[in-house]
Design a protein around this motif. Structure first.
Motif, PDB file in Angstrom:
ATOM      1  N   PRO A   1       0.843  -1.201   0.000  1.00 24.18           N
ATOM      2  CA  PRO A   1       0.000   0.000   0.000  1.00 24.18           C
ATOM      3  C   PRO A   1       0.877   1.249   0.000  1.00 24.18           C
ATOM      4  O   PRO A   1       2.061   1.203   0.324  1.00 24.18           O
ATOM      5  N   ASP A   2       0.275   2.380  -0.352  1.00 21.85           N
ATOM      6  CA  ASP A   2       1.009   3.630  -0.357  1.00 21.85           C
ATOM      7  C   ASP A   2       0.041   4.759  -0.008  1.00 21.85           C
ATOM      8  O   ASP A   2      -1.170   4.534   0.141  1.00 21.85           O
ATOM      9  N   ASN A   3       0.587   5.959   0.121  1.00 27.58           N
ATOM     10  CA  ASN A   3      -0.252   7.102   0.471  1.00 27.58           C
ATOM     11  C   ASN A   3       0.421   8.385  -0.007  1.00 27.58           C
ATOM     12  O   ASN A   3       1.624   8.398  -0.285  1.00 27.58           O
ATOM     13  N   TRP A   4      -0.364   9.437  -0.101  1.00 28.60           N
ATOM     14  CA  TRP A   4       0.186  10.745  -0.419  1.00 28.60           C
ATOM     15  C   TRP A   4      -0.729  11.836   0.107  1.00 28.60           C
ATOM     16  O   TRP A   4      -1.912  11.599   0.379  1.00 28.60           O
ATOM     17  N   THR A   5      -0.149  13.000   0.284  1.00 22.15           N
ATOM     18  CA  THR A   5      -0.874  14.181   0.777  1.00 22.15           C
ATOM     19  C   THR A   5      -0.686  15.310  -0.222  1.00 22.15           C
ATOM     20  O   THR A   5       0.408  15.491  -0.766  1.00 22.15           O
ATOM     21  N   GLU A   6      -1.752  16.050  -0.453  1.00 17.86           N
ATOM     22  CA  GLU A   6      -1.663  17.210  -1.338  1.00 17.86           C
ATOM     23  C   GLU A   6      -2.460  18.360  -0.742  1.00 17.86           C
ATOM     24  O   GLU A   6      -3.629  18.201  -0.384  1.00 17.86           O
ATOM     25  N   GLY A   7      -1.808  19.509  -0.624  1.00 13.72           N
ATOM     26  CA  GLY A   7      -2.501  20.716  -0.213  1.00 13.72           C
ATOM     27  C   GLY A   7      -2.783  21.585  -1.419  1.00 13.72           C
ATOM     28  O   GLY A   7      -2.084  21.516  -2.434  1.00 13.72           O
ATOM     29  N   VAL A   8      -3.825  22.394  -1.319  1.00 18.03           N
ATOM     30  CA  VAL A   8      -4.155  23.297  -2.418  1.00 18.03           C
ATOM     31  C   VAL A   8      -4.682  24.598  -1.839  1.00 18.03           C
ATOM     32  O   VAL A   8      -5.330  24.602  -0.771  1.00 18.03           O
ATOM     33  N   ILE A   9      -4.370  25.691  -2.504  1.00 14.46           N
ATOM     34  CA  ILE A   9      -4.866  27.019  -2.141  1.00 14.46           C
ATOM     35  C   ILE A   9      -5.586  27.560  -3.368  1.00 14.46           C
ATOM     36  O   ILE A   9      -5.004  27.615  -4.462  1.00 14.46           O
ATOM     37  N   LEU A  10      -6.850  27.942  -3.216  1.00 11.50           N
ATOM     38  CA  LEU A  10      -7.668  28.401  -4.333  1.00 11.50           C
ATOM     39  C   LEU A  10      -8.130  29.833  -4.109  1.00 11.50           C
ATOM     40  O   LEU A  10      -8.440  30.228  -2.975  1.00 11.50           O
ATOM     41  N   ASP A  11      -8.192  30.583  -5.183  1.00  6.02           N
ATOM     42  CA  ASP A  11      -8.799  31.908  -5.173  1.00  6.02           C
ATOM     43  C   ASP A  11     -10.307  31.708  -5.242  1.00  6.02           C
ATOM     44  O   ASP A  11     -10.817  31.113  -6.197  1.00  6.02           O
ATOM     45  N   ARG A  12     -11.032  32.193  -4.250  1.00  7.24           N
ATOM     46  CA  ARG A  12     -12.481  31.947  -4.190  1.00  7.24           C
ATOM     47  C   ARG A  12     -13.219  32.575  -5.367  1.00  7.24           C
ATOM     48  O   ARG A  12     -14.274  32.079  -5.772  1.00  7.24           O
TER      49      ARG A  12
ATOM     50  N   VAL B   1       9.620  14.732  15.776  1.00 10.46           N
ATOM     51  CA  VAL B   1      10.124  13.458  15.261  1.00 10.46           C
ATOM     52  C   VAL B   1      11.362  13.029  16.038  1.00 10.46           C
ATOM     53  O   VAL B   1      12.009  13.835  16.716  1.00 10.46           O
ATOM     54  N   ASP B   2      11.690  11.735  15.909  1.00 15.25           N
ATOM     55  CA  ASP B   2      12.898  11.232  16.564  1.00 15.25           C
ATOM     56  C   ASP B   2      14.119  11.551  15.701  1.00 15.25           C
ATOM     57  O   ASP B   2      14.014  12.072  14.584  1.00 15.25           O
ATOM     58  N   ALA B   3      15.289  11.216  16.239  1.00 13.30           N
ATOM     59  CA  ALA B   3      16.540  11.572  15.560  1.00 13.30           C
ATOM     60  C   ALA B   3      16.666  10.892  14.212  1.00 13.30           C
ATOM     61  O   ALA B   3      17.179  11.481  13.246  1.00 13.30           O
ATOM     62  N   GLU B   4      16.177   9.649  14.107  1.00 19.33           N
ATOM     63  CA  GLU B   4      16.284   8.925  12.835  1.00 19.33           C
ATOM     64  C   GLU B   4      15.466   9.617  11.746  1.00 19.33           C
ATOM     65  O   GLU B   4      15.934   9.822  10.628  1.00 19.33           O
ATOM     66  N   CYS B   5      14.224   9.986  12.080  1.00 17.25           N
ATOM     67  CA  CYS B   5      13.389  10.675  11.093  1.00 17.25           C
ATOM     68  C   CYS B   5      13.950  12.053  10.755  1.00 17.25           C
ATOM     69  O   CYS B   5      13.887  12.496   9.604  1.00 17.25           O
ATOM     70  N   LEU B   6      14.523  12.721  11.765  1.00 20.24           N
ATOM     71  CA  LEU B   6      15.087  14.034  11.495  1.00 20.24           C
ATOM     72  C   LEU B   6      16.218  13.934  10.478  1.00 20.24           C
ATOM     73  O   LEU B   6      16.334  14.769   9.568  1.00 20.24           O
TER      74      LEU B   6
ATOM     75  N   LEU C   1       9.265  12.044  -0.127  1.00 20.42           N
ATOM     76  CA  LEU C   1       9.999  11.022   0.626  1.00 20.42           C
ATOM     77  C   LEU C   1       9.792   9.645   0.011  1.00 20.42           C
ATOM     78  O   LEU C   1       8.701   9.310  -0.448  1.00 20.42           O
ATOM     79  N   PRO C   2      10.838   8.796  -0.027  1.00 23.18           N
ATOM     80  CA  PRO C   2      10.658   7.416  -0.476  1.00 23.18           C
ATOM     81  C   PRO C   2       9.639   6.694   0.399  1.00 23.18           C
ATOM     82  O   PRO C   2       9.455   7.028   1.578  1.00 23.18           O
ATOM     83  N   HIS C   3       8.986   5.688  -0.189  1.00 19.86           N
ATOM     84  CA  HIS C   3       7.927   4.985   0.536  1.00 19.86           C
ATOM     85  C   HIS C   3       8.398   4.428   1.867  1.00 19.86           C
ATOM     86  O   HIS C   3       7.670   4.494   2.865  1.00 19.86           O
ATOM     87  N   VAL C   4       9.625   3.903   1.921  1.00 19.64           N
ATOM     88  CA  VAL C   4      10.089   3.217   3.134  1.00 19.64           C
ATOM     89  C   VAL C   4      10.227   4.167   4.318  1.00 19.64           C
ATOM     90  O   VAL C   4      10.259   3.725   5.462  1.00 19.64           O
ATOM     91  N   VAL C   5      10.306   5.478   4.057  1.00 15.96           N
ATOM     92  CA  VAL C   5      10.444   6.437   5.158  1.00 15.96           C
ATOM     93  C   VAL C   5       9.297   7.456   5.149  1.00 15.96           C
ATOM     94  O   VAL C   5       9.394   8.502   5.775  1.00 15.96           O
ATOM     95  N   SER C   6       8.216   7.131   4.453  1.00 13.49           N
ATOM     96  CA  SER C   6       7.107   8.085   4.335  1.00 13.49           C
ATOM     97  C   SER C   6       6.461   8.392   5.677  1.00 13.49           C
ATOM     98  O   SER C   6       5.826   9.441   5.839  1.00 13.49           O
TER      99      SER C   6
END
Length: 313
Positions: A204-215, A247-252, A278-283
């Motif tokens: 499985p995988d995942n992603w996040t996307e933000g968007v800013i729109l002019d109303r 986050v912990d030191a490894e993630c940092l 980020l690569p999937h293994v560290v997402s």
């Protein structure tokens, strides 16, 4: 059916609305299309039907036969011009593009959608994808929201079609969207989309996307239009400073090495940055941090009427 004798061909049944994939070959003057389906995860695709088609006046004519079936079924195919079909949804740039570029997806999605919660959300019935709306907003803004939902709905149907038969009806598999409005003011609307998906691959995988729109226009507003000095390098510097406590030191270390691109959405508290490369293994290290507007005043275009809504006097 979307027919490409030299590439990928697909078709769907109206009552099922998930694509079946076809492998094309020639047998003399006949076009042969083998329908192949995976039954189980990890299993090989098996032939579940075969079209044998010949040119005929106005299209193609022939048969479809399942392995072991006593008799074939007759098939007649005629061209369909999607541009001549009536629209069942409000006209939008994305709907027009879908009709032009992916008529098969257009045929599935061009039907009435379901309005929910007093007009604050709409559900696309085939994929189940739900997306926010803004009652009373400009037509351009709600068209932009419809277009984002169209993209998600088409991706969700494509993802489920790639799953083996045994998993296609499992609600835990496929494509899951969580979309929320994170800021709404007089000129700006911002959203965050989070997608989890599994389409039959290795994991499985995942992603996040933000968007800013002019109303007013419905157009996407790049973050650097609002904050010209908040370029990629400064985003990373501010992000790393803010994420240390989360986050912990490894993630940092991972974020220092690999987080070079960010997706942004706005909230009442500030600009929210999430690593998007980020690569999937560290997402799992892709924490979201909030940069307060007060911190970013020096980066902002304070003469912009859009930005003024973020810095009221």
């Amino acid at each position: 059916m979307s027919l490409d004798p030299k590439g990928e061909s697909r078709y769907f049944y109206e009552g099922r609305s998930l694509d079946l994939f076809l492998e094309a070959r020639r047998s003399g003057n006949a076009l042969v299309l083998e329908e192949r389906v995976r039954r189980e995860l990890g299993g090989e695709a098996v032939v579940t039907g075969c079209f044998s088609l010949m040119p005929a006046p106005g299209g193609l004519k022939g048969t479809w036969q399942a392995p072991g079936a006593a008799r074939p079924q007759e098939v007649t195919l005629t061209p369909l011009d999607a541009a001549r079909l009536p629209l069942r949804l409000p006209l939008s740039p994305g709907l027009s593009a879908l009709r032009r570029d992916d008529p098969l997806a257009f045929l599935k999605l061009n039907r009435p959608w379901v309005t929910l919660t007093g007009g604050r959300a709409v559900r696309e019935p085939l994929s189940g994808v739900t997306y926010p709306r803004v009652p009373g907003a400009s037509g351009a803004l709600n068209a932009a929201l419809q277009d984002r939902q169209l993209r998600h709905a088409a991706d969700a149907l494509d993802c489920r079609a790639l799953l083996p038969e045994a998993a296609q009806q499992d609600p835990q598999e496929g494509y899951t969207l969580r979309a929320a409005i994170t800021l709404s003011n007089a000129r700006l609307l911002s959203l965050r989309d989070d997608v989890d998906y599994y389409c039959g691959g290795a994991h499985p995988d995942n992603w996040t996307e933000g968007v800013i729109l002019d109303r007013m226009t419905g157009r996407a507003v790049p973050l650097t239009t609002l904050f010209p000095k908040l370029g990629a390098a400064r985003q990373k510097t501010l992000y790393l400073s803010a994420v240390k406590a989360k986050v912990d030191a490894e993630c940092l270390n991972v974020l220092r090495e690999d987080a070079d691109e960010f997706t942004a959405h706005l909230s009442a508290a500030g600009v929210n940055l999430t690593p998007s490369d980020l690569p999937h293994v560290v997402s799992a290290c892709a924490e979201t941090v909030t940069l307060p507007y007060a911190m970013l005043r020096g980066d902002a275009n304070l003469n912009s009427p859009l930005v003024k809504t973020l810095y009221p006097k």
